[in-house]
Motif scaffolding. Structure first.
Motif, mmCIF file in Angstrom:
data_model
loop_
_atom_site.group_PDB
_atom_site.id
_atom_site.type_symbol
_atom_site.label_atom_id
_atom_site.label_comp_id
_atom_site.label_asym_id
_atom_site.label_seq_id
_atom_site.Cartn_x
_atom_site.Cartn_y
_atom_site.Cartn_z
ATOM 1 N N GLY A 41 -5.238 13.178 6.558
ATOM 2 C CA GLY A 41 -5.631 11.966 5.863
ATOM 3 C C GLY A 41 -5.540 10.700 6.696
ATOM 4 O O GLY A 41 -5.325 9.602 6.139
ATOM 5 N N VAL A 42 -5.713 10.818 7.996
ATOM 6 C CA VAL A 42 -5.675 9.644 8.861
ATOM 7 C C VAL A 42 -7.014 9.497 9.579
ATOM 8 O O VAL A 42 -7.747 10.470 9.756
ATOM 9 C CB VAL A 42 -4.546 9.728 9.909
ATOM 10 N N SER A 43 -7.312 8.268 9.971
ATOM 11 C CA SER A 43 -8.514 8.025 10.757
ATOM 12 C C SER A 43 -8.263 8.442 12.202
ATOM 13 O O SER A 43 -7.137 8.376 12.698
ATOM 14 C CB SER A 43 -8.891 6.541 10.710
ATOM 15 N N SER A 172 -5.176 -7.736 12.161
ATOM 16 C CA SER A 172 -5.719 -6.430 11.775
ATOM 17 C C SER A 172 -4.678 -5.328 11.691
ATOM 18 O O SER A 172 -5.021 -4.186 11.409
ATOM 19 C CB SER A 172 -6.815 -6.021 12.764
ATOM 20 N N GLY A 173 -3.422 -5.658 12.005
ATOM 21 C CA GLY A 173 -2.377 -4.651 11.894
ATOM 22 C C GLY A 173 -1.536 -4.539 13.146
ATOM 23 O O GLY A 173 -1.485 -5.455 13.974
ATOM 24 N N VAL A 174 -0.878 -3.392 13.283
ATOM 25 C CA VAL A 174 0.023 -3.176 14.411
ATOM 26 C C VAL A 174 -0.329 -1.870 15.113
ATOM 27 O O VAL A 174 -0.945 -0.973 14.532
ATOM 28 C CB VAL A 174 1.507 -3.149 13.963
ATOM 29 N N LEU A 175 0.080 -1.805 16.362
ATOM 30 C CA LEU A 175 -0.202 -0.643 17.210
ATOM 31 C C LEU A 175 1.062 -0.268 17.958
ATOM 32 O O LEU A 175 1.816 -1.144 18.406
ATOM 33 C CB LEU A 175 -1.336 -0.985 18.177
ATOM 34 N N ALA A 176 1.286 1.021 18.131
ATOM 35 C CA ALA A 176 2.450 1.496 18.884
ATOM 36 C C ALA A 176 2.021 2.508 19.936
ATOM 37 O O ALA A 176 1.266 3.440 19.635
ATOM 38 C CB ALA A 176 3.467 2.136 17.945
ATOM 39 N N VAL A 219 -2.289 0.628 10.863
ATOM 40 C CA VAL A 219 -1.128 0.960 11.690
ATOM 41 C C VAL A 219 -1.564 2.069 12.632
ATOM 42 O O VAL A 219 -1.818 3.205 12.203
ATOM 43 C CB VAL A 219 0.081 1.400 10.847
ATOM 44 N N LEU A 220 -1.680 1.741 13.918
ATOM 45 C CA LEU A 220 -2.204 2.666 14.920
ATOM 46 C C LEU A 220 -1.061 3.240 15.745
ATOM 47 O O LEU A 220 -0.216 2.494 16.255
ATOM 48 C CB LEU A 220 -3.187 1.957 15.856
ATOM 49 N N THR A 237 -1.882 4.922 9.807
ATOM 50 C CA THR A 237 -3.197 5.074 9.178
ATOM 51 C C THR A 237 -4.256 5.568 10.147
ATOM 52 O O THR A 237 -5.302 6.053 9.716
ATOM 53 C CB THR A 237 -3.673 3.731 8.592
ATOM 54 N N GLU A 238 -3.998 5.430 11.465
ATOM 55 C CA GLU A 238 -5.011 5.794 12.448
ATOM 56 C C GLU A 238 -4.345 6.321 13.707
ATOM 57 O O GLU A 238 -3.379 5.729 14.198
ATOM 58 C CB GLU A 238 -5.853 4.571 12.789
#
Length: 370
Positions: A41-43, A172-176, A219-220, A237-238
């Motif tokens: 269920g993730v992009s 647009s969100g956060v990335l890790a 959230v990447l 989410t991605e």
């Protein structure tokens, strides 16, 4: 014979050294990762630095119904010129000349740029105001790699608050970036524990941002080596895997599910010298494989043919434990050690299907690092 192969040429007639991409393998890798992402269920937004080929990026986008991720501005420019229109750039852009290029890109496509502090955010803000051009921004969170990244929790939330107050930057969100856990963990238990720590930092950071009445649209997280663990919790989410499409010797060593048969990228070489009964020299050295010493190439013909050292144009192969006895003129095929570094050295990749040339792809991004 032409220097470049023609469609239908047999593999044995290809001049060496050459970068081969086995199409059946990369297509299966693409399908299996897409099925995994859909099931979780993730992009899936593929990181295209591991192949840098617009045609392959288009295939990935069509399948995943998503955009792509790139490292540098120059790669984003090339992809936009080839019709890709949804791109995340993970290296901050800070100089005026590059910011001008970034604003041009934002006029052509949906561009998201990563920031991690006030200095690169303010430079971006000035550029958007100067060009009257809006742009998306993701905050990179330092979850343990200690490279770029804002600290989790309050520091990242305050930066998100600042971005949210700007006129033309859209938060647009956060990335890790979490790939450190693949190489720093010494057991599956430690790997899982480190992944859980990353997820905990991400969740607490997202919660802190939301407490300030700021939405976190995306959230990447998740590389080819960590995505399956990053999907354990709903906070992500991605996912943004890159090397999954081609794989390499490093993944054979560090990821149990990746085997030799899963590696689509190979270097076809020729034995050019046999100085002793226990050593042969091939025509592929650092300028073909790269200087990166993460993991040495693995021979497809016989894994006991050990690639032990290289110079610029020569590869030194230890044959002392080998099952086969290669002679001068024989072809040997090697799985690359690190595909990200290798692909950057080549202007062309040759698609192979059923032992013959099925595609010839130009790599217009060869050597681009700006």
């Amino acid at each position: 014979m032409s220097q470049w192969p023609g469609l239908g040429d047999v593999k044995e007639d290809i001049q060496t050294p050459s970068l081969l991409l086995y199409e059946e393998i990369l297509e299966e890798n693409m399908q299996s990762y897409f099925r995994f992402a859909r099931a979780r269920g993730v992009s899936l937004r593929p990181h295209v630095k591991s192949h840098r080929i617009p045609e392959l990026a288009q295939k990935q986008v069509k399948q995943a119904e998503s955009g792509i991720m790139v490292q540098k501005l120059s790669l984003a420019e090339t992809m936009v010129r080839h019709g890709l229109d949804d791109i995340v750039i993970v290296c901050p852009v800070v100089t005026q000349s590059k910011l001008d290029r970034l604003m041009w890109l934002a006029e052509q496509a949906t561009i998201s740029i990563v920031v991690d502090g006030y200095e690169n955010t303010q430079a971006l803000e000035e550029a958007t105001e100067g060009h009257n051009q809006d742009i998306n921004a993701l905050i990179e969170v330092n979850v343990g790699a200690d490279r770029t990244g804002s600290e989790p929790g309050q520091e990242t939330a305050e930066l998100g608050e600042y971005i949210n107050s700007t006129e033309l930057i859209k938060f647009s969100g956060v990335l890790a970036y979490d790939n450190h856990i693949l190489y720093e963990s010494s057991s599956q238990e430690e790997f899982c524990a480190m992944a859980d720590e990353v997820l905990s930092k991400l969740k607490s950071t997202v919660d802190e941002i939301k407490r300030r009445d700021i939405e976190v649209p995306n959230v990447l997280a998740g590389t080819s080596g960590t995505s399956r663990q990053m999907c354990k919790e709903s906070v992500v989410t991605e996912i943004n895997p890159g090397r999954y499409l081609l794989n390499d010797a490093s993944f054979i060593k560090h990821i149990d599910r990746v085997q030799k048969e899963d590696c689509a990228a190979r270097i076809l070489t020729t034995v050019i010298s046999k100085p002793t009964s226990e050593r042969v020299i091939i025509d592929a050295g650092a300028k073909t494989f790269s200087w990166m010493h993460h993991d040495q190439p693995v021979c497809v013909n016989d894994e006991e043919l050990e690639y032990v050292d290289f110079s610029s144009e020569h590869g030194i192969i230890d044959t002392s434990d080998a099952q086969i006895d290669p002679c001068v003129g024989d072809q040997l095929e090697f799985i690359v050690g690190n595909i990200d570094a290798t692909i950057n050295l080549h202007s062309q990749a040759i698609g192979i299907r059923d032992g013959v040339v099925s595609s010839v792809w130009s790599i217009p991004t060869e050597g681009q690092c700006r």
